[in-house]
Design a protein around this motif. Structure first.
Motif, PDB file in Angstrom:
ATOM      1  N   TYR A   9       1.040  -1.016   0.226  1.00  0.00           N
ATOM      2  CA  TYR A   9       0.125  -0.048   0.223  1.00  0.00           C
ATOM      3  C   TYR A   9       0.542   1.334  -0.143  1.00  0.00           C
ATOM      4  N   ASP A  10       1.004   1.746  -1.346  1.00  0.00           N
ATOM      5  CA  ASP A  10       1.136   3.127  -1.094  1.00  0.00           C
ATOM      6  C   ASP A  10       0.830   4.223  -1.098  1.00  0.00           C
ATOM      7  N   ILE A  11       0.947   4.854   0.217  1.00  0.00           N
ATOM      8  CA  ILE A  11      -0.501   6.258   0.552  1.00  0.00           C
ATOM      9  C   ILE A  11       0.320   7.698   0.254  1.00  0.00           C
ATOM     10  N   ARG A  12      -0.417   8.314  -0.389  1.00  0.00           N
ATOM     11  CA  ARG A  12       0.862   9.940  -0.668  1.00  0.00           C
ATOM     12  C   ARG A  12      -0.634  10.949  -0.104  1.00  0.00           C
ATOM     13  N   ILE A  13      -0.233  11.575   0.654  1.00  0.00           N
ATOM     14  CA  ILE A  13      -1.185  12.694   1.145  1.00  0.00           C
ATOM     15  C   ILE A  13      -1.406  14.276   0.549  1.00  0.00           C
ATOM     16  N   SER A  14      -2.171  14.405   0.545  1.00  0.00           N
ATOM     17  CA  SER A  14      -2.339  15.827  -0.775  1.00  0.00           C
ATOM     18  C   SER A  14      -1.627  16.153   0.442  1.00  0.00           C
ATOM     19  N   ASP A  15      -0.864  17.679   0.085  1.00  0.00           N
ATOM     20  CA  ASP A  15      -0.523  18.047   1.517  1.00  0.00           C
ATOM     21  C   ASP A  15      -0.678  20.046   0.369  1.00  0.00           C
ATOM     22  N   ASN A  55     -12.382  12.977   1.470  1.00  0.00           N
ATOM     23  CA  ASN A  55     -12.962  13.338   2.848  1.00  0.00           C
ATOM     24  C   ASN A  55     -12.827  12.249   3.489  1.00  0.00           C
ATOM     25  N   LEU A  56     -10.936  12.358   3.771  1.00  0.00           N
ATOM     26  CA  LEU A  56     -10.591  11.562   4.479  1.00  0.00           C
ATOM     27  C   LEU A  56     -10.631  11.938   6.553  1.00  0.00           C
ATOM     28  N   GLY A  57     -12.291  12.441   7.107  1.00  0.00           N
ATOM     29  CA  GLY A  57     -12.844  12.211   8.169  1.00  0.00           C
ATOM     30  C   GLY A  57     -12.317  10.966   8.902  1.00  0.00           C
ATOM     31  N   PRO A  58     -12.572  11.023  10.332  1.00  0.00           N
ATOM     32  CA  PRO A  58     -12.115   9.653  11.176  1.00  0.00           C
ATOM     33  C   PRO A  58     -12.828   8.127  10.375  1.00  0.00           C
ATOM     34  N   GLY A  59     -13.907   8.249  10.571  1.00  0.00           N
ATOM     35  CA  GLY A  59     -14.458   7.550   9.927  1.00  0.00           C
ATOM     36  C   GLY A  59     -14.088   6.307   8.186  1.00  0.00           C
ATOM     37  N   THR A  60     -13.174   7.461   7.315  1.00  0.00           N
ATOM     38  CA  THR A  60     -12.531   6.626   5.957  1.00  0.00           C
ATOM     39  C   THR A  60     -11.587   6.359   6.494  1.00  0.00           C
ATOM     40  N   LEU A  61     -10.718   6.797   7.671  1.00  0.00           N
ATOM     41  CA  LEU A  61      -9.276   6.153   7.865  1.00  0.00           C
ATOM     42  C   LEU A  61      -9.754   4.900   9.053  1.00  0.00           C
ATOM     43  N   GLU A  62     -10.756   4.655   9.303  1.00  0.00           N
ATOM     44  CA  GLU A  62     -10.990   3.761   9.993  1.00  0.00           C
ATOM     45  C   GLU A  62     -11.194   2.404   9.523  1.00  0.00           C
ATOM     46  N   HIS A  63     -11.941   2.694   8.775  1.00  0.00           N
ATOM     47  CA  HIS A  63     -12.554   2.189   6.623  1.00  0.00           C
ATOM     48  C   HIS A  63     -11.675   1.405   6.345  1.00  0.00           C
ATOM     49  N   VAL A  64     -10.682   2.414   6.221  1.00  0.00           N
ATOM     50  CA  VAL A  64      -8.798   2.305   5.230  1.00  0.00           C
ATOM     51  C   VAL A  64      -8.138   0.835   6.400  1.00  0.00           C
ATOM     52  N   PHE A  65      -8.129   1.884   7.731  1.00  0.00           N
ATOM     53  CA  PHE A  65      -7.297   0.897   8.604  1.00  0.00           C
ATOM     54  C   PHE A  65      -7.286  -1.022   8.310  1.00  0.00           C
ATOM     55  N   SER A  66      -8.644  -0.609   8.353  1.00  0.00           N
ATOM     56  CA  SER A  66      -8.808  -2.116   8.630  1.00  0.00           C
ATOM     57  C   SER A  66      -8.569  -2.833   7.083  1.00  0.00           C
ATOM     58  N   LEU A  67      -9.385  -2.332   6.129  1.00  0.00           N
ATOM     59  CA  LEU A  67      -9.060  -2.633   4.609  1.00  0.00           C
ATOM     60  C   LEU A  67      -7.191  -3.196   4.631  1.00  0.00           C
ATOM     61  N   ILE A  68      -6.351  -2.752   5.620  1.00  0.00           N
ATOM     62  CA  ILE A  68      -4.867  -2.496   5.016  1.00  0.00           C
ATOM     63  C   ILE A  68      -4.448  -3.665   5.966  1.00  0.00           C
ATOM     64  N   ASP A  69      -5.799  -3.783   7.827  1.00  0.00           N
ATOM     65  CA  ASP A  69      -5.325  -5.115   8.328  1.00  0.00           C
ATOM     66  C   ASP A  69      -5.290  -6.301   7.986  1.00  0.00           C
ATOM     67  N   ASP A  70      -6.626  -6.153   7.147  1.00  0.00           N
ATOM     68  CA  ASP A  70      -7.367  -7.660   6.800  1.00  0.00           C
ATOM     69  C   ASP A  70      -5.658  -7.803   5.497  1.00  0.00           C
ATOM     70  N   LYS A 119       0.650   4.587  13.131  1.00  0.00           N
ATOM     71  CA  LYS A 119      -0.269   3.030  12.866  1.00  0.00           C
ATOM     72  C   LYS A 119       0.204   2.398  11.573  1.00  0.00           C
ATOM     73  N   TYR A 120       1.137   2.814  11.399  1.00  0.00           N
ATOM     74  CA  TYR A 120       1.941   2.537  10.069  1.00  0.00           C
ATOM     75  C   TYR A 120       3.504   2.387  10.275  1.00  0.00           C
ATOM     76  N   ALA A 121       4.006   3.103  11.156  1.00  0.00           N
ATOM     77  CA  ALA A 121       5.362   3.411  10.871  1.00  0.00           C
ATOM     78  C   ALA A 121       6.517   3.133  10.434  1.00  0.00           C
ATOM     79  N   ASP A 122       6.303   1.403  11.526  1.00  0.00           N
ATOM     80  CA  ASP A 122       7.020   0.361  11.000  1.00  0.00           C
ATOM     81  C   ASP A 122       6.602  -0.581  10.620  1.00  0.00           C
TER      82      ASP A 122
END
Lengths: 248, 592
Positions: B76-82, B134-149, B101-104
């Motif tokens: 997963y290559d994540i690039r956050i708009s800055d 629309n990266l609110g906390p809800g969306t992020l939690e969703h993304v975390f679960s997908l990555i973790d799984d 969550k994913y530093a290491d």
């Protein structure tokens, strides 16, 4: 026979031919416009910007701007001189140019142009980048600390030598010269001392080995006369001609 | 996948004729990265062998582009708009949460990237190149679960990737242009010069910001007597804060493609290209479908609308993360598979563009407007707008307003009216025309959007009084330092010097000497740079200094020289060692 086409450079009338840039015509007329990335043997580059001139209120690089009839070009004005100084200062602080210890000192185009433009100090904060020296080649070394990325060696190796020994990497302030070999070292390429690319570097980045500091102070290329009279480093490099001439 | 398949895959996506495979190099690198291929030494040497180019040169091309310089090397290559609007939408929360969550975690790479054109629905990020807004906390939690799984990206739910158009105001361009072949029909039943004169009469000029007359450009190209000509649509919408092309590409593709086809018919070009910024990868399938449909409908391909010899097709080329490629000659270089360095001009693209053949480069909105003008006539267009700036302008409005999104306004609309339309209040400043544009102060809000007043390609970012304008210029200074191509001295070195000085200013360590330094470096970049990037990289910074003197004075610690670091803080260790805390152990002026 058509009338001679001319433009004005600091009030002097300069003759030009079709296809000439401002720089081409000026050099042919013996008028010096300071420059670093330009070498009349190669396609104009326009990257160092030291040859900027004012044309009808606009700043253009004279090595790329086409000459045209009645153009009013200003080069030796206080304003242009100031800008050239700043550009040169930027080149000095970007790399590691330690003139007092550099074997190219006195015969270096960056230094000579800086003298010509009365640049007295680096002014800006030094970047002090960490750069390598590549001494892997038998006859030549590359000191990347002194490279001003003018791409003359790239152009010479591509266009004249047909060897593609050099290329450019990255962008922005990271943009730098690289050697085309798996190891990244010059010694692992077909680069040779008779290559054109070995004799176009305006600074001390690509240097022949074994002959450092061979000219005593007072006899170096720019010791007695300014670059406006002596001409470019590459134009004064007679090595290739000597090599080409049979001995005896 | 091997190199051979990679080339086949790229070829399959393209219809035009390419003299050399070198022209496809960037597309090959792009696709390899999308497929997660590793940019190993072997990879580069296979490419080198195949293309007879030195491996280092190919590396040099890859390293020019942000997305290829650091290619994807994790699952997963994540690039956050800055962009600054992302920062104001608290993208720091996204960055920090992801990093915590994913530093290491070796399967996740986290980085930031320049504006990805989601300012109206940020904060946003790219995952393996695909946009999640629309990266609110809800969306992020969703993304975390997908990555973790360990769910592969292709199986992530599509609603995560839903990008809204957010069209808030329509005028002639968004209401009236059909893109259904009407304008092409007119062309096939008339002389190209007649159609060109309609565009001439409309007064249409390029919507990308430079404002060159579209008809004049097309006429110059038409006059060039060569067999091959090219039409390029600049869809490299990289100016921070602009996203209106995203909406046109998504929902008005027929309309602008019709404009491209019209242009090809007029100038006599047979090959077209859409240079699509890599950040808009998600639009690729839809655009391809529109192109295919138009081929099926005989609006593209050979003998368009039955007119013998009217042959034109369009390929989509992807960028790879380089703002400079929005500059037309850099775009052409990039389209040729090279590093995106702006060319010396003259010659101009109309005579020597793509592979040194006559080339038209216009942006998405310009092509769309041209199609509309031919469909509805010159008056339809010039009845709106001002005398010098006929027509309308699409604006991408974001920042501190109630209704961010795309607005179509007639040229000549005042900034005040625009702010009122988008529901902005307590506005401290407006950034018109992006990072390269002007920071406009409230006493100028009566000024209008037009070529003769505030010219813009469409970016419109609103900052209210809760924002720190110094954070804005820091963001821009860093952006230009990152995006400078490095070709010319003033921009390469100047953007770095500027970024350092602006940081000093933001940190509150600057003096009036530093302000003068900023000004003189700006002046040098403005006048001596090779292209517009360097020339405009200081605009907003100078505006802040000139138009907001009260903010500046508060920020300056001293009016004369101040060192770049805090002297008093530097003595802290000595104080601790000696156990002193008396006034003599502090340097005056720094004691908080």
């Amino acid at each position: 026979m058509t009338d001679q086409q001319t433009f004005s450079l600091d009030g002097k009338s300069i003759a030009f031919e079709d296809g000439d840039t401002i720089m081409d015509a000026a050099l042919r007329s013996g008028e010096y416009i300071p420059h670093l990335c330009h070498n009349p043997e190669f396609k104009p580059h326009g990257s160092c910007r030291v040859c900027i001139v004012n044309v009808n209120g606009r700043h253009v690089s004279s090595c790329t701007f086409p000459a045209s009839q009645d153009l009013k070009v200003e080069s030796n004005t206080a304003e242009i001189k100031q800008k050239r100084q700043s550009l040169l200062q930027m080149l000095f602080v970007e790399g590691n140019h330690v003139c007092p210890g550099c074997e190219k000192s006195g015969a270096c185009q960056l230094q000579a142009v800086a003298y010509y433009c009365d640049m007295l100090s680096p002014h800006f904060t030094h970047f002090f980048p960490r750069r390598e020296v590549d001494a892997s080649h038998h006859d030549f070394l590359i000191d990347y600390n002194r490279c001003i990325v003018c791409e003359l060696c790239v152009r010479a190796s591509n266009d004249v030598d047909g060897k593609q020994v050099f290329s450019i990497q990255q962008r922005g302030i990271q943009r730098h010269l690289a050697v085309n070999s798996d190891s990244g070292r010059l010694g692992d390429t077909s680069f040779s001392k008779t290559d054109k690319a070995a004799h176009v570097c305006p600074v001390g980045a690509i240097l022949p080995k074994d002959i450092g500091y061979n000219q005593p102070i007072g006899h170096r290329l720019y010791d007695r006369q300014p670059i406006s009279q002596v001409g470019d480093v590459a134009a004064n490099d007679k090595t290739l001609q000597e090599e080409d001439t049979p001995h005896g | 996948m091997d190199i051979e398949n990679l080339f086949q895959d790229v070829r399959q996506r393209l219809n035009n004729h390419y003299d050399s495979e070198k022209l496809l190099l960037l597309q090959v690198l792009q696709l390899a990265n999308q497929k997660g291929m590793q940019f190993t030494t072997d990879f580069f040497s296979s490419l080198s062998e195949r293309l007879s180019l030195p491996a280092t040169e190919i590396k040099g091309i890859a390293s020019f582009y942000s997305f290829l310089d650091k290619p994807r090397n994790t699952q997963y290559d994540i690039r956050i708009s800055d962009n600054i609007t992302d920062q104001f939408q608290n993208n720091a929360y996204v960055i920090n949460t992801l990093q915590e969550k994913y530093a290491d975690n070796p399967k996740v790479n986290i980085a930031t990237t320049s504006c990805i054109g989601m300012n109206d629905q940020g904060p946003a990020m790219l995952v393996n190149g695909y946009t999640i807004p629309n990266l609110g906390p809800g969306t992020l939690e969703h993304v975390f679960s997908l990555i973790d799984d360990n769910i592969p990206l292709t199986s992530w739910p599509s609603e995560l990737f839903t990008v809204a158009d957010n069209i808030q105001r329509k005028d002639i361009l968004l209401n009236d242009v059909s893109g259904n072949g009407t304008s092409l029909n007119k062309l096939t039943n008339a002389e190209p010069d007649e159609i060109l004169s309609i565009i001439q009469n409309s007064g249409l000029s390029g919507r990308g910001g430079a404002g060159f007359s579209t008809a004049s450009k097309w006429r110059l190209c038409k006059q060039a007597e060569t067999e091959n000509k090219h039409v390029i649509c600049n869809a490299d919408e990289g100016e921070p804060g602009t996203f209106k092309d995203r909406v046109l590409l998504n929902s008005y593709a027929n309309q602008f493609i019709e404009g491209m086809t019209l242009c090809a018919g007029i100038v006599g070009a047979s090959q077209g290209y859409i240079y699509l910024r890599a950040e808009y990868l998600f639009l690729l399938p839809k655009l391809n479908a529109v192109l295919q449909k138009r081929r099926d409908d005989n609006l593209l391909g050979n003998n368009i609308l039955g007119k013998k010899g009217f042959d034109f097709d369009i390929d989509i080329h992807l960028g790879a993360g380089a703002y400079i490629c929005g500059e037309e000659s850099a775009l052409i270089e990039s389209l040729e598979g090279k590093r995106g360095i702006p060319r010396n001009r003259p010659p101009f693209p109309v005579t020597q563009g793509y592979i040194n053949q006559p080339t038209i480069v216009n942006n998405v909105e310009t092509f769309l407007a041209a199609a509309g003008i031919v469909e509805h006539g010159a008056d339809w267009f010039k009845n709106t707008g001002t005398e010098k700036s006929p027509g309308t302008k699409l604006l991408s409005i974001s920042g501190d307003c109630k209704k961010p999104g795309v607005y179509e306004f007639p040229f000549g609309t005042s900034i005040k009216d625009i702010l009122s339309a988008c529901g902005a209040s307590d506005t401290q400043a407006v950034q018109v025309a992006g990072a390269a544009g002007h920071m406009v102060a409230p006493d100028e809000f009566d000024h209008a959007i037009s070529f003769e007043d505030y010219a813009t390609a469409g970016s419109f970012m609103v900052y209210d009084h809760s924002r720190d304008l110094f954070q804005v210029i820091k963001n821009f200074a860093d952006f230009f330092k990152h995006e400078s191509c490095g070709f010319c001295t003033p921009c390469r070195v100047g953007t770095s010097l500027q970024s350092d000085l602006v940081e000093k200013l933001v940190e509150g360590n600057a003096s009036s000497y530093d302000i003068n330094e900023i000004k003189s470096i700006a002046k040098l970049m403005q006048t001596t740079s090779h292209c517009g990037l360097g020339a405009t990289a200081s605009t907003a910074i100078l505006d802040l200094i000139e138009k907001f003197p009260q903010l500046l004075e508060k920020r300056l610690k001293h009016l004369d020289y101040t060192p770049a670091f805090n002297l008093d803080a530097a003595l802290e260790q000595s104080r601790q060692i000696t156990g002193r805390e008396d006034s003599q152990s502090h340097i005056g002026g720094y004691h908080d």
